[in-house]
Design a protein around this motif. Structure first.
Motif, PDB file in Angstrom:
ATOM      1  N   LEU A 283      71.038  64.400  38.192  1.00 20.77           N
ATOM      2  CA  LEU A 283      70.762  65.621  37.436  1.00 20.77           C
ATOM      3  C   LEU A 283      70.706  66.839  38.352  1.00 20.77           C
ATOM      4  O   LEU A 283      71.124  67.938  37.972  1.00 20.77           O
ATOM      5  CB  LEU A 283      69.450  65.478  36.663  1.00 20.77           C
TER       6      LEU A 283
ATOM      7  N   ASN B 167      74.203  67.724  38.956  1.00 20.81           N
ATOM      8  CA  ASN B 167      74.761  68.388  37.775  1.00 20.81           C
ATOM      9  C   ASN B 167      74.316  69.853  37.716  1.00 20.81           C
ATOM     10  O   ASN B 167      75.107  70.739  37.358  1.00 20.81           O
ATOM     11  CB  ASN B 167      74.309  67.654  36.513  1.00 20.81           C
TER      12      ASN B 167
ATOM     13  N   THR C  38      69.681  70.554  31.479  1.00 17.11           N
ATOM     14  CA  THR C  38      69.527  69.688  32.655  1.00 17.11           C
ATOM     15  C   THR C  38      68.094  69.733  33.167  1.00 17.11           C
ATOM     16  O   THR C  38      67.510  68.702  33.519  1.00 17.11           O
ATOM     17  CB  THR C  38      70.500  70.121  33.767  1.00 17.11           C
TER      18      THR C  38
ATOM     19  N   ILE D  26      74.082  63.142  31.096  1.00 14.54           N
ATOM     20  CA  ILE D  26      74.785  64.318  31.614  1.00 14.54           C
ATOM     21  C   ILE D  26      75.991  64.656  30.735  1.00 14.54           C
ATOM     22  O   ILE D  26      76.249  65.833  30.433  1.00 14.54           O
ATOM     23  CB  ILE D  26      75.226  64.072  33.069  1.00 14.54           C
TER      24      ILE D  26
END
Length: 303
Positions: A27, A30, A79, A110
């Motif tokens: 994460l 991301n 996120t 995600i």
């Protein structure tokens, strides 16, 4: 520049440690991808427009800017929300360990975040809401100021505000309050601070880092959200251009904070950054040694 350099270091570190990454750290990767993509795809156009004192490209570039800005903004928010939920689940599990969550689950999460963000970003293109220029005229976003005259636009902005801003923000706050209470109770049960397990100290540091990331993002975007919400019910002329410009610039700065937080709290990230610096320095010396002795460029490469 800070956004691209900092988040590129995060992505380079993740690439070097790809086999050692924990599921929850995906994460973080991301978030760095969304921040870097926002900086590369949007900021150059906004800077060029600022130098030109007018928006460049017309309606097409305005829709492009608004769509990508909305896409990456919602992706970052969701996120952070997912990071908070996972930290809450890990902290409240009997054996806190972020590896308990399979990587495949996080990858699916995600993918869902990106699809969710893309859905909201393309809705204005399908007729529910629309994109337009900011009041100060050198960037574009959702046309907030037009929505007080449109029931269709108002329903979009209200739904988006609740589902993409308020609900994720409340989830983040609730999760970290729950974590803080859990950590407080755990530390109360341990009278001697020297007996606190290393795992508990690490968990506290990771939680503090995640809290600072979320606080930085929410603090950066709150003035912009307030100015935008004001323009829904009032004419944009009621606000001076600088009043709408500064919150916008402050919101854009949110993409630059996270690498500095990682550097302060993560020993692993600091070590990887130093390795990257050493690697770049070796390459600089290599190019410098290949330059002719009398070439003025030699000293430039060494510097």
């Amino acid at each position: 520049i800070l956004t691209v350099l900092g988040n590129s270091a995060v992505l380079a570190t993740a690439a070097r440690r790809s086999g050692l990454l924990k599921s929850a750290e995906l994460l973080t990767v991301n978030l760095a991808v969304a921040d870097t993509a926002m900086a590369l795809s949007l900021y150059p156009l906004a800077i060029a427009s600022a130098w030109s004192h007018a928006w460049l490209g017309g309606d097409a570039s305005c829709v492009y800017y608004g769509l990508l800005g909305f896409l990456f903004g919602v992706c970052s928010m969701m996120t952070l929300c997912a990071m908070a939920v996972i930290r809450f689940l890990v902290t409240n599990s009997p054996k806190p360990d972020s590896n308990r969550i399979p990587k495949s689950t996080v990858c699916i999460l995600i993918a869902f975040i990106w699809l969710y963000s893309l859905l909201w970003a393309i809705l204005p293109l399908l007729g529910w809401g629309y994109y337009g220029p900011e009041p100060f005229g050198i960037s574009c976003t959702i046309a907030w100021s037009e929505f007080h005259n449109s029931s269709n636009g108002f329903s979009f902005i209200l739904s988006m505000f609740l589902l993409c801003t308020v609900l994720p923000a409340l989830t983040i706050v609730a999760c970290y309050l729950g974590i803080a209470w859990k950590v407080h109770k755990a530390y109360q049960e341990i009278q001697n601070i020297d007996r606190i397990p290393k795992a508990a100290k690490l968990e506290k540091k990771l939680t503090l880092m995640a809290v600072l990331i979320s606080v930085g993002f929410l603090s950066s975007w709150t003035p912009y959200a307030a100015a935008s919400f004001w323009s829904i019910f009032n004419s944009s002329d009621s606000l001076q251009p600088v009043v709408t410009l500064l919150p916008c610039l402050f919101a854009k700065s949110s993409t630059a904070y996270n690498p500095f937080i990682y550097y302060v709290f993560s020993k692993t990230f600091r070590c990887e950054v130093r390795k990257l610096q050493c690697c770049c320095a070796r390459r600089g010396r290599y190019f410098s040694s290949d330059s002719p002795a009398g070439n003025p460029g030699s000293s430039l490469w060494s510097g």
